[in-house]
Scaffold this motif. Sequence first.
Motif, PDB file in Angstrom:
ATOM      1  N   TRP A  10       1.727  -6.680   4.445  1.00  0.00           N
ATOM      2  CA  TRP A  10       0.691  -7.304   5.157  1.00  0.00           C
ATOM      3  C   TRP A  10      -0.047  -8.021   3.950  1.00  0.00           C
ATOM      4  O   TRP A  10      -0.347  -7.733   2.734  1.00  0.00           O
ATOM      5  CB  TRP A  10      -0.459  -6.075   5.510  1.00  0.00           C
ATOM      6  N   ASP A  11      -0.371  -9.544   4.358  1.00  0.00           N
ATOM      7  CA  ASP A  11      -1.284 -10.209   3.198  1.00  0.00           C
ATOM      8  C   ASP A  11      -2.657 -10.197   3.089  1.00  0.00           C
ATOM      9  O   ASP A  11      -3.318 -10.964   2.493  1.00  0.00           O
ATOM     10  CB  ASP A  11      -0.541 -11.776   3.335  1.00  0.00           C
ATOM     11  N   GLY A  12      -3.208  -9.150   3.973  1.00  0.00           N
ATOM     12  CA  GLY A  12      -4.609  -9.030   4.095  1.00  0.00           C
ATOM     13  C   GLY A  12      -5.127  -9.670   5.198  1.00  0.00           C
ATOM     14  O   GLY A  12      -6.178  -9.391   5.854  1.00  0.00           O
ATOM     15  N   GLU A  13      -4.328 -10.509   5.912  1.00  0.00           N
ATOM     16  CA  GLU A  13      -4.800 -10.913   7.299  1.00  0.00           C
ATOM     17  C   GLU A  13      -3.578 -11.084   8.211  1.00  0.00           C
ATOM     18  O   GLU A  13      -3.896 -10.834   9.546  1.00  0.00           O
ATOM     19  CB  GLU A  13      -5.042 -12.386   7.265  1.00  0.00           C
ATOM     20  N   LEU A  29     -10.566  -5.357   7.466  1.00  0.00           N
ATOM     21  CA  LEU A  29      -9.161  -5.416   7.608  1.00  0.00           C
ATOM     22  C   LEU A  29      -8.475  -4.729   5.902  1.00  0.00           C
ATOM     23  O   LEU A  29      -9.466  -4.951   5.014  1.00  0.00           O
ATOM     24  CB  LEU A  29      -8.475  -6.946   7.241  1.00  0.00           C
ATOM     25  N   PRO A  30      -7.355  -3.895   6.110  1.00  0.00           N
ATOM     26  CA  PRO A  30      -7.091  -3.454   4.877  1.00  0.00           C
ATOM     27  C   PRO A  30      -6.521  -4.501   3.893  1.00  0.00           C
ATOM     28  O   PRO A  30      -6.028  -5.390   4.187  1.00  0.00           O
ATOM     29  CB  PRO A  30      -5.887  -2.711   5.356  1.00  0.00           C
ATOM     30  N   PRO A  31      -6.495  -4.077   2.653  1.00  0.00           N
ATOM     31  CA  PRO A  31      -6.023  -5.037   1.367  1.00  0.00           C
ATOM     32  C   PRO A  31      -4.671  -5.384   1.607  1.00  0.00           C
ATOM     33  O   PRO A  31      -3.924  -4.704   2.210  1.00  0.00           O
ATOM     34  CB  PRO A  31      -6.401  -4.098   0.336  1.00  0.00           C
ATOM     35  N   ALA A  32      -4.211  -6.653   1.061  1.00  0.00           N
ATOM     36  CA  ALA A  32      -2.603  -6.717   1.100  1.00  0.00           C
ATOM     37  C   ALA A  32      -1.948  -5.661   0.440  1.00  0.00           C
ATOM     38  O   ALA A  32      -2.219  -4.914  -0.485  1.00  0.00           O
ATOM     39  CB  ALA A  32      -2.584  -8.090   0.358  1.00  0.00           C
ATOM     40  N   ASP A  70     -13.196  -9.640   9.106  1.00  0.00           N
ATOM     41  CA  ASP A  70     -12.175  -9.753   7.824  1.00  0.00           C
ATOM     42  C   ASP A  70     -12.681  -8.697   6.686  1.00  0.00           C
ATOM     43  O   ASP A  70     -11.633  -8.231   6.127  1.00  0.00           O
ATOM     44  CB  ASP A  70     -12.365 -11.039   7.124  1.00  0.00           C
ATOM     45  N   SER A  71     -13.768  -8.075   6.673  1.00  0.00           N
ATOM     46  CA  SER A  71     -14.211  -7.238   5.555  1.00  0.00           C
ATOM     47  C   SER A  71     -13.627  -5.879   6.040  1.00  0.00           C
ATOM     48  O   SER A  71     -13.683  -4.992   5.190  1.00  0.00           O
ATOM     49  CB  SER A  71     -15.955  -7.171   5.693  1.00  0.00           C
TER      50      SER A  71
END
Length: 171
Positions: A32-35, A15-18, A12-13
Amino acid sequence: MTGSNPEQPRSDSELPPAGWYRDAATQTIRWWDGEEWDTQDNPDVSGTLPPQSLPPRDQQSVGRLQQPSAFWDFVLRWRRIIIAAVALLPVIVVVAGFAANSRDEASYQEGWDDGVRYGETARALISAGGGGLTTAQVDSNCLTIALAAEGDYDIDDYQQGCLDGAYSVLE
């Protein structure tokens, strides 16, 4: 993905931000919601978004996004209904108050006229030495007069008019 092993998932760390990102495969931008990817595609007409690479959109992540979306649509719909009902509540209370306090003016006026005649008759009898009247007697006589006029008038409004008319003369 981390390192050079394509089998290893990203943490998770990593992954790009939303945000909105370019999808090079479809020439659209996606949220992209961050996940996970959102279900909606938007054509990239501005050309101002930086080219960024994100994990490919898969059907599993799309399905997970549709459930919260349907839930929030439901919540927002009911929220609007509740806000509208609360906003209309004072109007409903005022209208109901007027309806509850409205009276049939014709019944009241006819009762008033009969009450005044009754009051004048009672006052003449009292003046002639016939004794006094109690409130219960005035109430009872106005009720009897109102019941006699039942078919043509609203009894409650007629009786109230009779009482007001009688007491206007007797007081």
